[in-house]
Design an enzyme around this catalytic site. Structure first.
Site, mmCIF file in Angstrom:
data_model
loop_
_atom_site.group_PDB
_atom_site.id
_atom_site.type_symbol
_atom_site.label_atom_id
_atom_site.label_comp_id
_atom_site.label_asym_id
_atom_site.label_seq_id
_atom_site.Cartn_x
_atom_site.Cartn_y
_atom_site.Cartn_z
ATOM 1 N N THR A 1 -5.748 1.591 7.400
ATOM 2 C CA THR A 1 -4.501 2.693 8.085
ATOM 3 C C THR A 1 -5.187 4.214 7.973
ATOM 4 O O THR A 1 -5.872 4.261 6.930
ATOM 5 C CB THR A 1 -3.457 2.420 7.252
ATOM 6 O OG1 THR A 1 -2.842 1.160 7.429
ATOM 7 C CG2 THR A 1 -2.361 3.423 7.417
ATOM 8 N N GLY B 1 -1.341 1.164 2.017
ATOM 9 C CA GLY B 1 -0.971 0.080 1.247
ATOM 10 C C GLY B 1 0.178 -0.934 1.682
ATOM 11 O O GLY B 1 0.189 -0.828 2.908
ATOM 12 N N THR B 2 0.575 -1.620 0.671
ATOM 13 C CA THR B 2 1.438 -2.712 1.112
ATOM 14 C C THR B 2 2.776 -1.871 1.268
ATOM 15 O O THR B 2 3.505 -1.760 0.570
ATOM 16 C CB THR B 2 1.624 -3.663 -0.231
ATOM 17 O OG1 THR B 2 0.324 -4.065 -0.460
ATOM 18 C CG2 THR B 2 2.666 -4.582 0.053
HETATM 19 N N1 ASP Z 1 0.683 0.684 4.933
HETATM 20 C C1 ASP Z 1 0.632 -0.112 6.140
HETATM 21 C C2 ASP Z 1 1.502 -1.138 6.367
HETATM 22 O O1 ASP Z 1 2.050 -1.563 5.519
HETATM 23 C C3 ASP Z 1 -0.886 -0.837 5.815
HETATM 24 C C4 ASP Z 1 -2.002 -0.128 5.286
HETATM 25 O O2 ASP Z 1 -1.855 0.920 4.579
HETATM 26 O O3 ASP Z 1 -3.163 -0.827 5.158
HETATM 27 O O4 ASP Z 1 1.806 -1.634 7.526
#
Ligand code: ASP
Length: 336
Positions: free
Chosen positions: A194, A246-247
């Site tokens: 991302t 992130g998640t």
């Molecule tokens: N935060 C993003 C999501 O959960 C993914 C990522 O940052 O890698 O869609």
């Protein structure tokens, strides 16, 4: 004796005020960016590490140029993210991860720290640059977030470039998808990427933006934090601009981007302290990371993953990128 003391104190204060070079000065403009938390392994081939480093430097150079020449923070955010969306190495635009059905659904958001205006899109499938569509939601509608079919209808009314969904596919992401499918696990370290940008312009305004393909194998219309204002993106001229990675579920649950701003405003923490609190005290290890910028142009990076693609440049000459713990000062000095 007393008057001598007062005079010396006066001279001392005057000296401190005029000695110039040792006094901390806010940056006239500043930019920080990330290309996702959970980076390539430290022992990954040197060429791959170098390719990421160069991609980060290119993005940073563009952002610095926009700001140095008087561009707005919103322009810097949008233009840099568009470059990332064209770059197959990052999980946004071309190079986005595959969802459960083997397709791509893209999310993006942008926020203006001066007015708190914001725009976002989620589940976009044919828009080449979702960040530009998010900006149009902000500027051309009275709404904040358009999803799926509605976002595509809105895109029909703009002149933004459209592509087949397969345009976003790359062989690397397909392989990651196949591997994940075999193990049916959702939260990978390798297939993140991302992107997010935070910027301060010479008029003193902050902006933040984030763009992503989400998580590999995500299910039916799943929405992460990236298009959620306050979770993945936030900007307020009075405090800071933030972009997370992130998640997403965890970042939504704890309103992470907004919490950094709130901690600065209410608990009087610095941007680095507030960022570290969110990532290390509120979230769990390996949940992700963020970049933030305060209104003086001070950049903060915080992550609990093995690495986070990132970079920062400002009018005081800072220009550096990083993947793992340490930053790499780059050869291209940004200049004032
Ligand atoms: N935060 C993003 C999501 O959960 C993914 C990522 O940052 O890698 O869609």
């Amino acid at each position: 004796m007393r008057s001598m003391l007062i005079v010396s104190l006066f001279v001392f204060v005057l000296g401190c005020g005029t000695s110039g070079q040792h006094r901390w000065q806010p940056a006239r403009w500043s930019i920080a960016l990330h290309g996702g938390a959970g980076a390539i392994a430290k022992d990954a081939p040197q060429e791959l590490q170098l390719a990421y480093q160069e991609a980060l430097e290119r993005a940073l150079t563009l952002g610095a140029d926009v700001l140095r020449t008087g561009g707005t923070s919103l322009d810097a955010v949008e233009q840099v993210i568009r470059v990332f969306e064209d770059d197959p190495m990052f999980n946004c635009g071309r190079g986005a991860v595959f969802n459960n059905e083997g397709k791509h659904e893209l999310d993006a958001s942008i926020m203006d720290g001066e007015t708190l205006a914001c725009g976002a899109v989620t589940g976009v499938v044919t828009v080449k640059h979702p960040i530009s569509l998010a900006r149009k939601v902000m500027t051309d509608t009275r709404h904040v977030l358009f999803s799926g079919v509605g976002a595509e209808h809105f895109a029909d009314q703009t002149s933004l470039e459209r592509v087949e969904n397969s345009y976003f596919s790359t062989e690397l992401r397909r392989q990651q998808w196949l591997e994940r499918r075999a193990r049916s696990s959702l939260v990978p370290a390798q297939d993140r990427g991302t992107v997010g940008v935070v910027a301060l312009d010479s008029a003193g305004h902050l902006a933040a933006g984030t763009s992503t393909g989400g998580l590999t194998l995500k299910r039916w219309g799943r929405v992460g934090d990236s298009p959620i204002i306050g979770a993945g993106t936030y900007a307020d001229d009075r405090t800071c601009a933030v972009s997370c990675t992130g998640t997403g579920e965890e970042f939504i649950r704890h309103a992470i981007a907004y919490s950094v701003s709130a901690r600065m405003a209410l608990a009087r923490k610095t941007v680095q302290e507030a960022s570290d609190h969110a990532i290390h005290e509120v979230l769990q290890p390996d949940d992700g990371g963020l970049v933030a910028l305060d209104r003086y142009g001070r950049a903060a990076f915080s992550f609990s993953t093995a690495g986070m693609y990132r970079g920062a440049a400002d009018s005081k000459g800072r220009f550096e990128v990083g993947i793992h713990e340490t930053m790499i000062g780059a050869s291209l000095a940004a200049g004032p």
